[in-house]
Design a protein around this motif. Structure first.
Motif, PDB file in Angstrom:
ATOM      1  N   CYS A 141      11.597  10.614  14.035  1.00 25.31           N
ATOM      2  CA  CYS A 141      11.375  11.812  14.864  1.00 25.31           C
ATOM      3  C   CYS A 141      12.627  12.686  14.920  1.00 25.31           C
ATOM      4  O   CYS A 141      12.532  13.917  14.945  1.00 25.31           O
ATOM      5  CB  CYS A 141      10.968  11.392  16.278  1.00 25.31           C
ATOM      6  SG  CYS A 141       9.323  10.637  16.384  1.00 25.31           S
ATOM      7  N   ALA A 142      13.783  12.047  14.916  1.00 24.09           N
ATOM      8  CA  ALA A 142      15.030  12.812  14.981  1.00 24.09           C
ATOM      9  C   ALA A 142      15.216  13.657  13.731  1.00 24.09           C
ATOM     10  O   ALA A 142      15.588  14.847  13.822  1.00 24.09           O
ATOM     11  CB  ALA A 142      16.214  11.868  15.170  1.00 24.09           C
ATOM     12  N   VAL A 143      14.963  13.088  12.573  1.00 25.70           N
ATOM     13  CA  VAL A 143      15.162  13.854  11.347  1.00 25.70           C
ATOM     14  C   VAL A 143      14.098  14.942  11.205  1.00 25.70           C
ATOM     15  O   VAL A 143      14.380  16.049  10.730  1.00 25.70           O
ATOM     16  CB  VAL A 143      15.183  12.922  10.120  1.00 25.70           C
ATOM     17  CG1 VAL A 143      13.829  12.285   9.884  1.00 25.70           C
ATOM     18  CG2 VAL A 143      15.637  13.673   8.874  1.00 25.70           C
ATOM     19  N   ILE A 144      12.861  14.644  11.649  1.00 24.46           N
ATOM     20  CA  ILE A 144      11.824  15.682  11.612  1.00 24.46           C
ATOM     21  C   ILE A 144      12.141  16.788  12.609  1.00 24.46           C
ATOM     22  O   ILE A 144      11.914  17.981  12.341  1.00 24.46           O
ATOM     23  CB  ILE A 144      10.441  15.054  11.897  1.00 24.46           C
ATOM     24  CG1 ILE A 144      10.052  14.073  10.788  1.00 24.46           C
ATOM     25  CG2 ILE A 144       9.376  16.132  12.021  1.00 24.46           C
ATOM     26  CD1 ILE A 144       8.730  13.367  11.024  1.00 24.46           C
ATOM     27  N   ARG A 145      12.698  16.413  13.743  1.00 27.13           N
ATOM     28  CA  ARG A 145      13.085  17.420  14.744  1.00 27.13           C
ATOM     29  C   ARG A 145      14.170  18.345  14.181  1.00 27.13           C
ATOM     30  O   ARG A 145      14.166  19.552  14.437  1.00 27.13           O
ATOM     31  CB  ARG A 145      13.576  16.725  16.013  1.00 27.13           C
ATOM     32  CG  ARG A 145      13.743  17.679  17.201  1.00 27.13           C
ATOM     33  CD  ARG A 145      14.237  16.941  18.427  1.00 27.13           C
ATOM     34  NE  ARG A 145      13.228  16.037  18.956  1.00 27.13           N
ATOM     35  CZ  ARG A 145      13.322  14.703  18.924  1.00 27.13           C
ATOM     36  NH1 ARG A 145      14.368  14.122  18.360  1.00 27.13           N
ATOM     37  NH2 ARG A 145      12.366  13.946  19.423  1.00 27.13           N
ATOM     38  N   LEU A 276      11.975  15.148  -0.198  1.00 19.48           N
ATOM     39  CA  LEU A 276      11.700  15.119   1.232  1.00 19.48           C
ATOM     40  C   LEU A 276      11.493  13.686   1.728  1.00 19.48           C
ATOM     41  O   LEU A 276      12.098  13.267   2.728  1.00 19.48           O
ATOM     42  CB  LEU A 276      10.471  15.968   1.546  1.00 19.48           C
ATOM     43  CG  LEU A 276       9.980  15.902   2.992  1.00 19.48           C
ATOM     44  CD1 LEU A 276      10.998  16.533   3.935  1.00 19.48           C
ATOM     45  CD2 LEU A 276       8.628  16.576   3.146  1.00 19.48           C
ATOM     46  N   HIS A 277      10.634  12.935   1.041  1.00 21.57           N
ATOM     47  CA  HIS A 277      10.358  11.560   1.474  1.00 21.57           C
ATOM     48  C   HIS A 277      11.603  10.688   1.328  1.00 21.57           C
ATOM     49  O   HIS A 277      11.807   9.753   2.119  1.00 21.57           O
ATOM     50  CB  HIS A 277       9.197  10.981   0.673  1.00 21.57           C
ATOM     51  CG  HIS A 277       7.867  11.546   1.044  1.00 21.57           C
ATOM     52  ND1 HIS A 277       7.247  12.536   0.327  1.00 21.57           N
ATOM     53  CD2 HIS A 277       7.021  11.274   2.093  1.00 21.57           C
ATOM     54  CE1 HIS A 277       6.088  12.836   0.883  1.00 21.57           C
ATOM     55  NE2 HIS A 277       5.929  12.093   1.963  1.00 21.57           N
ATOM     56  N   SER A 278      12.410  10.966   0.323  1.00 23.39           N
ATOM     57  CA  SER A 278      13.659  10.222   0.191  1.00 23.39           C
ATOM     58  C   SER A 278      14.580  10.474   1.376  1.00 23.39           C
ATOM     59  O   SER A 278      15.198   9.537   1.913  1.00 23.39           O
ATOM     60  CB  SER A 278      14.344  10.609  -1.122  1.00 23.39           C
ATOM     61  OG  SER A 278      15.569   9.930  -1.252  1.00 23.39           O
ATOM     62  N   ALA A 279      14.655  11.726   1.812  1.00 25.56           N
ATOM     63  CA  ALA A 279      15.480  12.045   2.986  1.00 25.56           C
ATOM     64  C   ALA A 279      14.916  11.396   4.244  1.00 25.56           C
ATOM     65  O   ALA A 279      15.674  10.867   5.086  1.00 25.56           O
ATOM     66  CB  ALA A 279      15.564  13.562   3.156  1.00 25.56           C
TER      67      ALA A 279
END
Length: 814
Positions: A141-145, A276-279
């Motif tokens: 959630c933090a990285v998506i935020r 993206l998925h790797s990140a």
């Protein structure tokens, strides 16, 4: 400006802010779920009037609405789709006014999914940020935020351009928004899959509505039967979880990482999706990697949300082992999330205290632990939550488990653990980085080497094993002969009346005498104080036949004779039978050996039990051999050697007794020699060779367990058929030796009756009595030989030398 005024007038009628009651939710997100209050008539008039406006005005109004739609807020003309607004987790859907110009509709419809993606992702972040979803979800959630923050920055810039530039069009909006739309689409489908997995799992669990709506009479009946109450229901729920029943396990931990990795693999041909998925995988896996680092370098399990692949049974601690040293600490303390079984199972409980959540084990004697392992998800067939191990770590999970397990044992021994500094603390490790696997390998090697040195050098494991071998497995040992001679009178008593204190004193005397004469090595002198005398609750062959009747597995769980329940039942039964049947002390005599932690991991109660079985087997053979040898000494007296020419029947009868005694003694000696010199000694030399080359602790335990398993099988203690025939033979030999004095009395009677006129009238009875022994021994001897030959031809080639030995007895005494 007039549009903004109209917009403000319409928003002033919206009461969505009035219904906002949560201070932890963003106001914009709260407005998404609010129901618009614009009258339908007004909305319909506005939608119809939009088509009458010029094309540039329509574009300006739609651009203004899109500035709200892209943040999830309903616009004036672009409104919520009320048919799809129930499930916020799937995002809010929007509809365009029918009167919108077709040239603008196509481009607008391409942009509208952005608002849906944004609302769904925002809802996912809000929901998965709670503590129950674990650290991996929090990191995700933090990285998506952070990604949404970049998206919001882009919207602010576009809004500024829209308000200050008259040349801003839908085409430019699409141009600037198109790359971000692709990113939000990938994130949206990821969070949608995570949500779908959770919904499918909770939907598959049957609801217990019937229990909640049960009538008062049923509740009263349950209470009367002791089946009611919240505490009882909680116990049932806990039992269901322990039994592996499917429960509402949220998507967290390794399952989240697995879903991200599988999506990355399925989209490996798309550079944007893969990047993206790797990140996301790198960021979401940080807490998981931190757990791995802490676990493999300190042996401490920091997993507050139960999402790591290793789980700990906190009810097992070192204080329990002080009372009953077992390998339970090694087997049941830590376990991993995700067997040709031997007759006498070696240590296997180490896997329950520290073990993998998926149930897979490092033990070659068991394939998977089912208890406590949740069932897979119905749709994906993946294990839920922390029980799902990321595919990237599938090949390393056992080394992760063992590295922390080894360090945990070292820490329990009050030994300082220096953290492994293969990499600096500043260097970051990620899930799909080769450095992580090098780190795990180095940590495993370090932990394994440290514990191995602790066992072999500090705890002197090899000398301990040599002491066990000397006192338990050497039937020709001098101390054993001395002990049997000293305790001959005491061992003739029943097990109920014998003095264990006296037997212990005699054993210490025999061992000290053996050491004083220089027949024992230094290790035996150091560790001989750990040797104790105990009495078993049953006879040797009775116990062995009971074990072999359940496939010969010692220590198997369940209701078998070696499980806790089976052991308690057996002890109660033996206590009851002991009052009716007096067991001779020699049949119940057994040695015990005291071993402390951490040596008890290798020399566990199961291994001690195997040593005891071998010792009792050799001791009984030695006892019967001594009894038959005493009989031979009795037969060398003049009473048996004096010729009686006037009584040829007596001469023949005595000769038959000599022959039967010789056959019995030869059989016992051949079994004893075969067990000692062709089973125990060669296998011990093989074990010493393996221990000199051992490189891992599990390999050390496996070699020791294999040694005992091979010895038990080689001594024919794992086959019920061989045990049955051999036990009948040994009982026959022992009973025959007990009649030594009775046979001497018959000889005296026969000699006294030679000079009388009536003559010897009891000779026929003597022949009948002797023929029973001969018939019994010959029958079971031939049957035993047939079973051994069959077993040897079926693959147990180690019995071939015994076949030749027994055939020679058969030929010599034919």
């Amino acid at each position: 400006m007039s549009n903004q005024v109209k917009r403000h007038a319409i928003l002033s009628q919206d009461s969505s802010f009035i219904t906002e009651t949560s201070f932890t939710r963003a106001p914009l997100n709260s407005r998404v779920s609010a129901t618009p209050v614009i009258p339908n008539g007004t909305r319909k008039v506005k939608h119809e009037s939009l088509g009458l406006l010029p094309l540039d005005i329509q574009e300006a109004l739609i651009l203004e609405d899109l500035s709200y739609i892209l943040t999830g807020i309903e616009g004036t003309y672009i409104t919520y789709d009320t048919d799809c607004s129930d499930d916020l987790s799937r995002g809010m859907h929007f509809i365009l006014p029918p009167s919108l110009d077709p040239s603008l509709r196509d481009l607008t419809e391409r942009i509208l999914p952005t608002g849906t993606y944004y609302t769904a992702i925002s809802s996912f972040i809000e929901q998965r940020s709670h503590f129950d979803y674990g650290l991996v979800n929090h990191a995700l959630c933090a990285v998506i935020r952070d990604m949404l923050r970049d998206y919001q920055t882009l919207l602010s810039q576009l809004d500024h351009v829209f308000n200050n530039s008259s040349h801003f069009t839908l085409t430019k909006l699409w141009f600037y928004l198109h790359p971000t739309l692709r990113t939000l689409s990938l994130i949206y489908h990821l969070v949608l899959e995570l949500q779908t997995v959770a919904d499918a799992s909770s939907g598959s669990t049957p609801a217990s509505n019937s229990s909640s709506t049960s009538d008062a009479e049923a509740d009263a009946r349950d209470e009367a039967l002791g089946l009611g109450g919240a505490r009882f229901k909680a116990m049932l729920s806990l039992a269901a979880k322990d039994a592996g029943a499917e429960s509402d396990i949220v998507v967290k931990g390794g399952e989240v990482l697995t879903i991200i990795y599988e999506r990355m693999q399925s989209m490996s041909g798309d550079p944007t999706a893969r990047a993206l998925h790797s990140a996301l995988l790198r960021a979401a896996g940080k807490p998981y990697v931190a757990m791995i680092r802490t676990w493999t370098t300190t042996g401490r399990l920091l997993d507050p949300c139960d999402e790591f692949c290793v789980k700990e049974n906190k009810f097992i601690n070192l204080s329990i082992l002080e009372m009953d040293y077992t390998d339970e600490y090694w087997d049941e303390k830590y376990t991993v999330s995700a067997h040709s079984p031997s007759h006498f199972a070696p240590p296997s409980r180490l896997i329950q205290k520290l073990q993998l959540r998926d149930g897979s084990t490092t033990s070659p004697w068991s394939r998977r632990h089912r208890a406590g392992v949740p069932y897979p998800r119905p749709a994906s067939r993946r294990l839920p939550g922390g029980a799902c191990i990321p595919p990237l770590l599938e090949g390393w999970k056992h080394k992760i488990l063992l590295a922390g397990r080894y360090l945990n044992v070292i820490r329990e021994c009050s030994t300082d653990i220096a953290q492994i500094q293969f990499y600096s603390n500043e260097e970051e490790l990620s899930m799909h980085d080769e450095k992580l696997y090098d780190f795990i390998e180095n940590a495993y090697q370090h932990a394994n080497h440290t514990l191995l040195q602790l066992l072999l050098k500090d705890q002197q494991l090899i000398p301990r094993l040599r002491t066990l071998k000397r006192y338990f497995l050497l039937s020709q040992s001098t101390y054993l002969r001395h002990f049997l001679e000293l305790s001959h009178t005491e061992l003739r008593k029943s097990a109920q009346s014998v003095s264990i204190t006296k037997l212990q004193s005699l054993l210490d005397l025999a061992v000290n005498t053996d050491a004083a004469e220089g027949l024992g090595n230094v290790d035996d002198v150091v560790f001989r104080e750990d040797l104790k005398v105990t009495l078993a609750g049953s006879e040797l062959y009775e116990w062995l036949l009971e074990v072999a009747s359940v496939n010969g597995v010692i220590g198997d769980e369940g209701s078998g004779p070696t499980s806790d329940k089976g052991r308690r039942e057996r002890e109660k039964r033996k206590e009851k039978e002991r009052d009716d049947k007096k067991i001779p002390a020699i049949d119940a005599l057994v040695l015990d050996y005291t071993v402390k932690f951490p040596l008890s991991l290798v020399i566990s109660r199961k291994t001690i039990l195997n040593y005891q079985l071998l010792f009792r087997f050799l001791l009984y053979l030695k006892h019967v051999e001594q009894s038959l040898s005493s009989m031979w000494i009795e037969h060398k007296t003049s009473l048996w050697r004096h010729a009686v020419p006037n009584h040829p029947e007596l001469e023949k009868w005595r000769f038959r007794i000599f022959l039967l005694r010789a056959k019995m003694l030869a059989y016992v000696q051949e079994i004893l020699a075969f067990s000692t010199f062709e089973v125990l000694e060669p296998n011990w030399r093989v074990l010493e060779t393996k221990l000199a080359k051992v490189t891992t602790v599990d390999q050390l335990m496996m070699n020791h367990a294999d040694f005992l398993d091979t010895c038990l099988k080689g001594c024919m203690l794992t086959s019920s058929k061989l045990l049955n025939t051999h036990s009948r033979l040994m009982v026959t030999c022992s009973t025959f030796a007990q009649y030594t004095s009775a046979f001497s009395k018959h000889v005296n009677k026969a000699l006294a009756a030679v000079g009388t006129s009536e003559g010897d009238q009891e000779m026929a009875e003597r022949w009948v009595f002797l023929s029973k022994f001969e018939t019994h021994f010959d029958y079971w001897f031939n049957l035993n030989l047939d079973h051994i030959q069959l077993d040897a031809s079926s693959g147990n080639v180690s019995l071939l030398p015994l076949v030749m030995r027994l055939k020679s007895i058969q030929a010599d005494h034919a």
